[in-house]
Design an enzyme around this catalytic site. Structure first.
Site, mmCIF file in Angstrom:
data_model
loop_
_atom_site.group_PDB
_atom_site.id
_atom_site.type_symbol
_atom_site.label_atom_id
_atom_site.label_comp_id
_atom_site.label_asym_id
_atom_site.label_seq_id
_atom_site.Cartn_x
_atom_site.Cartn_y
_atom_site.Cartn_z
ATOM 1 N N CYS A 78 0.810 -1.222 0.000
ATOM 2 C CA CYS A 78 0.000 0.000 0.000
ATOM 3 C C CYS A 78 0.844 1.274 0.000
ATOM 4 O O CYS A 78 0.607 2.179 -0.801
ATOM 5 C CB CYS A 78 -0.994 -0.005 1.157
ATOM 6 S SG CYS A 78 -0.253 0.050 2.807
ATOM 7 N N HIS A 130 -2.594 0.874 6.944
ATOM 8 C CA HIS A 130 -2.917 0.779 5.514
ATOM 9 C C HIS A 130 -3.220 2.181 4.990
ATOM 10 O O HIS A 130 -3.823 2.993 5.688
ATOM 11 C CB HIS A 130 -4.123 -0.134 5.306
ATOM 12 C CG HIS A 130 -4.397 -0.429 3.865
ATOM 13 N ND1 HIS A 130 -3.560 -1.200 3.092
ATOM 14 C CD2 HIS A 130 -5.415 -0.041 3.051
ATOM 15 C CE1 HIS A 130 -4.055 -1.288 1.858
ATOM 16 N NE2 HIS A 130 -5.173 -0.587 1.812
ATOM 17 N N HIS A 142 -5.842 1.714 -3.945
ATOM 18 C CA HIS A 142 -4.892 1.128 -3.002
ATOM 19 C C HIS A 142 -4.400 -0.221 -3.485
ATOM 20 O O HIS A 142 -4.947 -0.809 -4.415
ATOM 21 C CB HIS A 142 -5.529 0.993 -1.615
ATOM 22 C CG HIS A 142 -6.579 -0.072 -1.522
ATOM 23 N ND1 HIS A 142 -6.522 -1.093 -0.610
ATOM 24 C CD2 HIS A 142 -7.721 -0.276 -2.228
ATOM 25 C CE1 HIS A 142 -7.584 -1.880 -0.752
ATOM 26 N NE2 HIS A 142 -8.326 -1.404 -1.724
#
Length: 194
Positions: A78, A130, A142
């Protein structure tokens, strides 16, 4: 082909929305000067957001790889994706981890999100584990997790709503103009796995 058409629609909508913004001069200001200055800021913002979206869309479908920073390392994680997109599109050198990125810029409330903002989630039982790039209309780009690929998802799904930690704005000019980058629903994954 469907993805290319969707991407084209995203850019068209963003440009049309941004073009409609007309600043109103305040007392003592010359309308032409303010309009010209606002138009320049709007064009710079639109260009930066277009660059981010364009660069990010180029990586759609690329596989997830823990610690990955791009195709040359076999994929993205990510923060590797976010770092690469902001670096390539805007020349910004972001930190390597989501937690470090969460310390940058200004905090943004969920209702005040604008395209280009970073959105953070707790996916590993720790805050800011994240990160993704907000695209507008509660959608974000993402690199999800092992077995996944770079994709666009809705923040409205229960999985992401429950794990949302906050957002940061590192592109201050994004506040001046608010072009909505709309991603057609057909391109959004509804998978609730991280």
């Amino acid at each position: 082909m469907r993805l290319a058409k969707s991407y084209f629609l995203v850019l068209c909508f963003a440009l049309a929305t941004a073009a409609r913004a007309e600043p109103v001069p305040t007392a003592g200001e010359q309308p032409g000067g303010m309009l010209e200055s606002a138009q320049q800021a709007l064009n710079a913002t639109r260009s930066n957001i277009e660059s981010l979206v364009d660069r990010g869309m180029n990586f759609l479908g690329m596989r997830y790889r823990f610690g990955g920073t791009g195709p040359e390392s076999g994929g993205f994680d990510c923060s590797g994706l976010v770092r690469r997109v902001f670096g390539d599109a805007l020349g910004l050198g972001l930190p390597r981890t989501a937690a470090e990125m969460a310390k940058l810029g200004d905090k943004v409330g969920k209702s005040d999100l604008k395209p280009g903002d970073l959105v953070f989630f707790n996916t590993m039982r720790r805050t800011f584990s994240h990160v993704g790039i907000y695209l507008g209309e509660n959608r974000f780009l993402h690199a999800p997790s092992k077995g996944g690929a770079v994709r666009i998802e809705s923040m409205d799904t229960a999985y992401w709503q429950k794990r949302f930690n906050g957002a940061r704005r590192i592109m201050p000019e994004a506040e001046a103009a608010q072009p909505a980058v709309v991603v057609p629903a057909s391109t959004v994954s509804h998978a609730a796995s991280q």
